[in-house]
Design an enzyme around this catalytic site. Structure first.
Site, PDB file in Angstrom:
ATOM      1  N   ILE A   1      14.655  27.044 -25.661  1.00 41.53           N
ATOM      2  CA  ILE A   1      15.503  27.152 -26.811  1.00 41.53           C
ATOM      3  C   ILE A   1      16.271  25.845 -27.036  1.00 41.53           C
ATOM      4  O   ILE A   1      16.519  25.108 -26.086  1.00 41.53           O
ATOM      5  CB  ILE A   1      16.532  28.330 -26.646  1.00 41.53           C
ATOM      6  CG1 ILE A   1      17.340  28.151 -25.366  1.00 41.53           C
ATOM      7  CG2 ILE A   1      15.850  29.660 -26.701  1.00 41.53           C
ATOM      8  CD1 ILE A   1      18.447  29.198 -25.161  1.00 41.53           C
TER       9      ILE A   1
ATOM     10  N   GLY B   1      16.242  25.287 -21.196  1.00 41.03           N
ATOM     11  CA  GLY B   1      17.540  25.972 -21.139  1.00 41.03           C
ATOM     12  C   GLY B   1      18.090  26.038 -19.726  1.00 41.03           C
ATOM     13  O   GLY B   1      17.832  27.000 -19.005  1.00 41.03           O
TER      14      GLY B   1
ATOM     15  N   ASN C   1      10.039  13.695 -31.195  1.00 41.74           N
ATOM     16  CA  ASN C   1      10.774  14.781 -31.846  1.00 41.74           C
ATOM     17  C   ASN C   1      11.199  14.304 -33.236  1.00 41.74           C
ATOM     18  O   ASN C   1      11.755  13.219 -33.385  1.00 41.74           O
ATOM     19  CB  ASN C   1      11.989  15.154 -30.987  1.00 41.74           C
ATOM     20  CG  ASN C   1      12.772  16.319 -31.570  1.00 41.74           C
ATOM     21  OD1 ASN C   1      13.278  16.241 -32.689  1.00 41.74           O
ATOM     22  ND2 ASN C   1      12.877  17.392 -30.820  1.00 41.74           N
TER      23      ASN C   1
ATOM     24  N   ASN D   1      27.606  19.862 -27.186  1.00 41.97           N
ATOM     25  CA  ASN D   1      27.450  18.583 -27.876  1.00 41.97           C
ATOM     26  C   ASN D   1      27.468  18.797 -29.373  1.00 41.97           C
ATOM     27  O   ASN D   1      27.068  19.847 -29.875  1.00 41.97           O
ATOM     28  CB  ASN D   1      26.136  17.894 -27.459  1.00 41.97           C
ATOM     29  CG  ASN D   1      24.957  18.372 -28.294  1.00 41.97           C
ATOM     30  OD1 ASN D   1      24.733  17.901 -29.415  1.00 41.97           O
ATOM     31  ND2 ASN D   1      24.206  19.326 -27.759  1.00 41.97           N
TER      32      ASN D   1
ATOM     33  N   ASN E   1      11.940  19.486 -34.900  1.00 39.31           N
ATOM     34  CA  ASN E   1      13.259  20.070 -34.638  1.00 39.31           C
ATOM     35  C   ASN E   1      13.732  20.863 -35.853  1.00 39.31           C
ATOM     36  O   ASN E   1      14.172  20.292 -36.849  1.00 39.31           O
ATOM     37  CB  ASN E   1      14.257  18.958 -34.306  1.00 39.31           C
ATOM     38  CG  ASN E   1      15.580  19.530 -33.828  1.00 39.31           C
ATOM     39  OD1 ASN E   1      15.792  20.740 -33.887  1.00 39.31           O
ATOM     40  ND2 ASN E   1      16.462  18.669 -33.367  1.00 39.31           N
TER      41      ASN E   1
ATOM     42  N   ILE F   1      26.379  15.829 -31.518  1.00 37.32           N
ATOM     43  CA  ILE F   1      25.991  14.436 -31.750  1.00 37.32           C
ATOM     44  C   ILE F   1      25.713  14.227 -33.241  1.00 37.32           C
ATOM     45  O   ILE F   1      25.996  13.170 -33.796  1.00 37.32           O
ATOM     46  CB  ILE F   1      24.717  14.088 -30.926  1.00 37.32           C
ATOM     47  CG1 ILE F   1      24.916  14.441 -29.438  1.00 37.32           C
ATOM     48  CG2 ILE F   1      24.327  12.630 -31.113  1.00 37.32           C
ATOM     49  CD1 ILE F   1      26.043  13.733 -28.750  1.00 37.32           C
TER      50      ILE F   1
ATOM     51  N   CYS G   1      18.556  22.088 -34.951  1.00 38.40           N
ATOM     52  CA  CYS G   1      19.788  21.349 -34.638  1.00 38.40           C
ATOM     53  C   CYS G   1      20.985  22.112 -35.189  1.00 38.40           C
ATOM     54  O   CYS G   1      21.056  22.367 -36.390  1.00 38.40           O
ATOM     55  CB  CYS G   1      19.780  19.948 -35.236  1.00 38.40           C
ATOM     56  SG  CYS G   1      21.370  19.135 -34.963  1.00 38.40           S
TER      57      CYS G   1
ATOM     58  N   SER H   1      14.369  16.620 -25.598  1.00 36.86           N
ATOM     59  CA  SER H   1      14.825  15.672 -26.605  1.00 36.86           C
ATOM     60  C   SER H   1      16.345  15.511 -26.570  1.00 36.86           C
ATOM     61  O   SER H   1      17.085  16.474 -26.408  1.00 36.86           O
ATOM     62  CB  SER H   1      14.395  16.174 -27.980  1.00 36.86           C
ATOM     63  OG  SER H   1      14.907  15.327 -28.983  1.00 36.86           O
TER      64      SER H   1
HETATM   65  O1  RRO Z   1      22.057  15.643 -32.412  1.00 38.17           O
HETATM   66  C1  RRO Z   1      22.534  16.777 -32.158  1.00 38.17           C
HETATM   67  O2  RRO Z   1      23.716  17.079 -32.383  1.00 38.17           O
HETATM   68  C2  RRO Z   1      21.698  17.849 -31.607  1.00 38.17           C
HETATM   69  C3  RRO Z   1      20.411  18.108 -32.006  1.00 38.17           C
HETATM   70 BR1  RRO Z   1      19.494  17.038 -33.213  1.00 38.17          BR
HETATM   71  C4  RRO Z   1      19.746  19.254 -31.503  1.00 38.17           C
HETATM   72  O3  RRO Z   1      18.599  19.572 -31.843  1.00 38.17           O
HETATM   73  N1  RRO Z   1      20.404  20.032 -30.627  1.00 38.17           N
HETATM   74  C5  RRO Z   1      21.658  19.749 -30.221  1.00 38.17           C
HETATM   75  O4  RRO Z   1      22.222  20.492 -29.406  1.00 38.17           O
HETATM   76  N2  RRO Z   1      22.297  18.654 -30.724  1.00 38.17           N
END
Ligand code: RRO
Length: 285
Positions: free
Chosen positions: A192, A244, A100, A70, A128, A72, A131, A22
């Site tokens: 993970i 991973g 997801n 990240n 999820n 996001i 996050c 995802s």
């Molecule tokens: O969008 C994100 O920042 C994010 C999500 Br939803 C997640 O489940 N895992 C991630 O590393 N970033």
């Protein structure tokens, strides 16, 4: 051609054990010009919440040695636009599609699953609860077995479809969470999600990520994933989907030996979205 199909319990059989992770493949349509999506055993879409979310301010991705961070912040178009703009494309794919789902609170997860539950093209849901980048919801459920148990059992009451819970590595011991998912009716767990990480620009002395902390992914986290999977596989019987830092066929075999039944490709899609082709060739040898 050798058969790579894999049954993930009684409800879902994949044509091969390789899924997209995802958030690394959008909703599939963005990458459909670059490669044949139907090579994948399954497509897992970017986390979907009930309402659209803008996500965090930039910079929200930074490269690190053997990985990336990240933040996001769950940017996504929300359920209504997902149905209007993405469902037609995903619905005509021959691949297995897993949506997801993310939420701020239990009611949000339930509402998204309730509204998608009758769509025949959706094979299942990945929930999820891991996050690392939003202030509310998400990981709260993934680190607290009591909250997780409630969430999984209410989702179980909402859908007969394949229900997979995506777990966080940001815990001391993943076993109680994996056991809790199983006990409350999950069909599988995936693990993970990303590890907490940060990076600082030594010239500006500023964090390289706007929110300072983000989620670390890529080959740097592969040994952490392998360790969590070995531990979880010793205490649960439902399938584990490994994630991973997988880059090639040998990595996939390592995850299967650790106890995973299938795997997801994530960060590799950013630098080689065609990695799936070599991986399938390796597995068929
Ligand atoms: O969008 C994100 O920042 C994010 C999500 Br939803 C997640 O489940 N895992 C991630 O590393 N970033």
């Amino acid at each position: 051609m050798s058969d790579l199909s894999v049954a993930l319990g009684a409800k879902l059989t994949l044509a091969n054990p390789i899924l997209t992770a995802s958030g690394t493949f959008g909703y599939g349509d963005e990458l459909s010009d670059l490669l044949d999506l139907e090579q994948f055993g399954g497509i897992v879409t970017k986390s979907l919440s009930l309402k659209p979310r803008e996500g965090n301010p930039p910079p929200r991705i930074v490269e690190t040695p053997a990985g990336m961070i990240n933040s996001i912040g769950l940017a996504n178009l929300g359920l209504d636009r997902f149905l209007d703009e993405k469902a037609a494309f995903l619905g005509q794919l021959k691949s297995t599609v897993i949506v997801n789902v993310a939420g701020r609170e239990q009611a949000e997860y339930i509402e998204v699953v309730r509204r998608l539950q009758s769509m025949p093209w959706i094979a299942g849901f990945e929930i999820n609860v891991s996050c690392p980048n939003v202030k509310q919801g998400g990981i709260e459920f993934g680190v607290n077995p009591e909250l997780l148990g409630d969430l999984v059992s209410s989702l179980r009451n909402q859908t007969d479809k394949f229900l997979m819970i995506k777990l966080s590595p940001n815990v001391n011991d993943i076993r109680p969470l994996a056991e809790c998912a199983q006990r409350n009716g999950a069909d599988a767990v995936s693990m993970i999600n990303t590890l907490y990480g940060s990076a600082i620009d030594i010239h500006s002395r500023r964090p390289k990520i706007h929110t300072v902390f983000g989620g670390l992914s890529g080959p740097a986290i592969k040994p952490v994933a392998i360790a969590h999977i070995i531990k979880a596989a010793r205490v649960i019987d439902i399938p584990i989907i490994g994630i991973g830092g997988i880059q090639d066929g040998a990595d996939v075999v390592e995850f299967l030996l650790a106890g995973a039944s299938a795997v997801q490709l994530g960060t590799v899609n950013f630098f080689d979205p065609t990695a799936i082709t070599g991986i399938l060739a390796f597995l068929r040898k």
